[in-house]
Design a protein around this motif. Structure first.
Motif, short mmCIF file in Angstrom:
data_model
loop_
_atom_site.label_atom_id
_atom_site.label_comp_id
_atom_site.label_asym_id
_atom_site.label_seq_id
_atom_site.Cartn_x
_atom_site.Cartn_y
_atom_site.Cartn_z
N MET A 1 1.13 -1.32 -0.06
CA MET A 1 -0.04 -0.06 -0.09
C MET A 1 1.32 1.14 0.12
O MET A 1 1.91 1.12 0.59
CB MET A 1 -0.89 0.37 1.37
N ASP A 2 0.28 2.32 -0.81
CA ASP A 2 1.36 3.38 -0.77
C ASP A 2 0.49 4.38 -0.05
O ASP A 2 -1.01 4.42 0.06
CB ASP A 2 1.12 4.03 -2.07
N TYR A 3 1.11 5.21 0.93
CA TYR A 3 0.81 6.38 1.79
C TYR A 3 1.44 8.32 1.03
O TYR A 3 2.62 8.07 0.50
CB TYR A 3 0.82 6.14 2.82
N GLU A 4 -0.07 8.88 1.35
CA GLU A 4 0.22 10.32 0.85
C GLU A 4 1.03 10.81 2.17
O GLU A 4 1.67 11.55 1.46
CB GLU A 4 -0.44 10.35 0.77
N TYR A 5 0.69 10.55 2.87
CA TYR A 5 1.15 11.12 4.39
C TYR A 5 2.03 10.06 5.16
O TYR A 5 1.32 8.77 5.55
CB TYR A 5 0.22 11.92 4.37
N ALA A 6 2.66 10.88 5.85
CA ALA A 6 3.67 9.36 6.97
C ALA A 6 2.78 9.87 8.32
O ALA A 6 3.21 8.55 8.91
CB ALA A 6 4.92 9.99 7.10
N VAL A 7 2.86 11.32 8.73
CA VAL A 7 1.57 11.38 9.72
C VAL A 7 0.63 12.33 9.54
O VAL A 7 0.70 13.26 8.40
CB VAL A 7 3.02 12.59 10.90
N LYS A 8 -0.27 12.22 10.45
CA LYS A 8 -2.03 13.09 10.22
C LYS A 8 -1.49 12.96 11.24
O LYS A 8 -2.39 11.67 12.10
CB LYS A 8 -2.67 11.97 9.23
N ILE A 9 -1.83 14.47 12.04
CA ILE A 9 -2.76 14.31 13.42
C ILE A 9 -3.56 15.46 12.98
O ILE A 9 -4.02 16.30 12.10
CB ILE A 9 -1.85 14.99 14.28
N SER A 10 -5.26 14.78 13.56
CA SER A 10 -6.31 15.50 13.81
C SER A 10 -6.55 15.78 15.27
O SER A 10 -6.61 14.72 15.91
CB SER A 10 -7.71 15.39 13.07
N GLY A 11 -7.04 17.17 15.67
CA GLY A 11 -7.51 17.67 16.86
C GLY A 11 -6.69 17.25 18.19
O GLY A 11 -7.35 17.02 19.61
N LEU A 12 -5.47 17.20 18.17
CA LEU A 12 -4.82 17.01 19.13
C LEU A 12 -4.31 17.46 20.98
O LEU A 12 -4.86 18.99 20.52
CB LEU A 12 -3.25 16.86 18.65
N VAL A 13 -4.92 16.79 21.63
CA VAL A 13 -5.28 17.84 22.71
C VAL A 13 -4.06 16.76 23.34
O VAL A 13 -4.21 16.14 23.92
CB VAL A 13 -6.11 17.93 23.12
N LYS A 14 -3.50 17.46 24.52
CA LYS A 14 -2.58 17.15 25.60
C LYS A 14 -2.69 18.73 27.23
O LYS A 14 -2.23 19.02 26.52
CB LYS A 14 -1.03 16.63 25.29
N THR A 15 -3.09 17.16 27.93
CA THR A 15 -3.09 18.66 29.08
C THR A 15 -2.28 17.95 29.90
O THR A 15 -1.83 16.56 30.39
CB THR A 15 -4.55 18.34 29.82
N PHE A 16 -1.91 18.90 31.44
CA PHE A 16 -1.14 18.55 32.40
C PHE A 16 -1.69 18.63 33.33
O PHE A 16 -1.42 20.63 33.21
CB PHE A 16 0.72 18.48 31.76
N ASN A 17 -1.67 18.40 34.28
CA ASN A 17 -2.83 19.18 35.81
C ASN A 17 -3.42 20.25 34.94
O ASN A 17 -3.58 21.53 35.43
CB ASN A 17 -1.05 19.98 36.41
N GLN A 18 -4.49 19.69 33.81
CA GLN A 18 -5.68 20.36 34.06
C GLN A 18 -5.34 21.46 33.33
O GLN A 18 -6.00 21.75 32.74
CB GLN A 18 -6.49 20.78 34.89
N LYS A 19 -3.90 21.92 32.68
CA LYS A 19 -3.77 22.91 32.09
C LYS A 19 -3.38 21.97 29.94
O LYS A 19 -2.47 21.01 30.06
CB LYS A 19 -2.32 23.37 32.10
#
Length: 250
Positions: A1-19
């Motif tokens: 299979m061929d891929y157009e993208y190596a990485v695709k990130i959508s809507g990423l959220v990361k919180t530390f201590n509610q921040k």
């Protein structure tokens, strides 16, 4: 299979201590490219890279590497990823060769030419020397060797030229370009050195306050913005915007 993208990130959220340190972040890394990730200190570059290699879990969002969800297929995906995140650590009393042998065993990879890889990073005759005797630049070279020795499809590099002298910087620049052109790798690289990113990258992603605010081909910057990447970057992170292919300063 061929891929157009190596990485695709959508809507990423990361919180530390509610921040929220990463907020509604989207990123697209084209396959077969060198993607330069730029941002000021604290913008979230290293956090994103750590999430991509499984060192941190996202709070929300979808992360795909070669069309596979990292949350679902983490073990299989990471077999095809090499990385340097922050300062590389080694077994100090062991030689460079022994450190690489341990890494290959951990990755489940055999029949790899360790000496050839050491030569690629400029450690031709130092394979049997204990890492405890290595300089900072030599450790960085060994870290790059460890990242590429299992022939990954995706290379994730956080400040990869730290500790290197001008000769080493040029050698690693040429190596990264060769890995993409001749070894079918995709490279995602973060660096504070804008001039270096400008020399090697195909695509630029700019992160500000936890989100990717701009993704643009370097060729477009060179064609449409006379002041180059440095001026473009500083105006974007300072609140500039693009309108009709013109950088509008604010």
């Amino acid at each position: 299979m061929d891929y157009e993208y190596a990485v695709k990130i959508s809507g990423l959220v990361k919180t530390f201590n509610q921040k929220e340190v990463i907020r509604n972040c989207n990123m697209t890394v084209p396959k077969g490219s060198i993607y330069g990730l730029l941002g000021i200190n604290g913008a979230g570059k290293t956090t994103i890279l750590k999430i991509l290699i499984g060192l941190l879990r996202p709070t929300a969002g979808l992360i795909q590497i070669f069309c596979e969800d990292i949350q679902v297929e983490k073990k299989e995906i990471l077999k095809n990823v090499g990385s340097i995140i922050e300062t590389p650590l080694f077994y100090e009393h062991l030689s460079a060769i022994e450190n690489l042998e341990i890494h290959l065993s951990y990755m489940g990879v055999q029949n790899t030419d360790i000496q050839k890889t050491l030569g690629m990073v400029g450690l031709h005759d130092l394979g049997n020397q204990p890492v405890s005797q290595f300089s900072l630049g030599m450790r960085q070279r060994l870290g790059i060797a460890r990242a590429i020795i299992h022939h990954p499809k995706l290379l994730i590099l956080d400040e990869p030229i730290n500790g290197l002298d001008p000769v080493g910087i040029r050698e690693m620049r040429e190596l990264f370009q060769e890995l993409v052109k001749k070894h079918d790798m995709t490279i995602l690289v973060s660096s504070h050195i804008l001039s270096e990113i400008e020399q090697i990258s195909d695509v630029i992603g700019i992160i500000s306050d936890g989100s990717i605010v701009e993704e643009i081909e370097l060729a477009t910057i060179e064609k449409d913005f006379a002041d180059g990447l440095e001026e473009y970057f500083f105006n974007i992170v300072n609140g500039g915007m693009i309108q009709n292919d013109k950088l509008i300063k604010t």
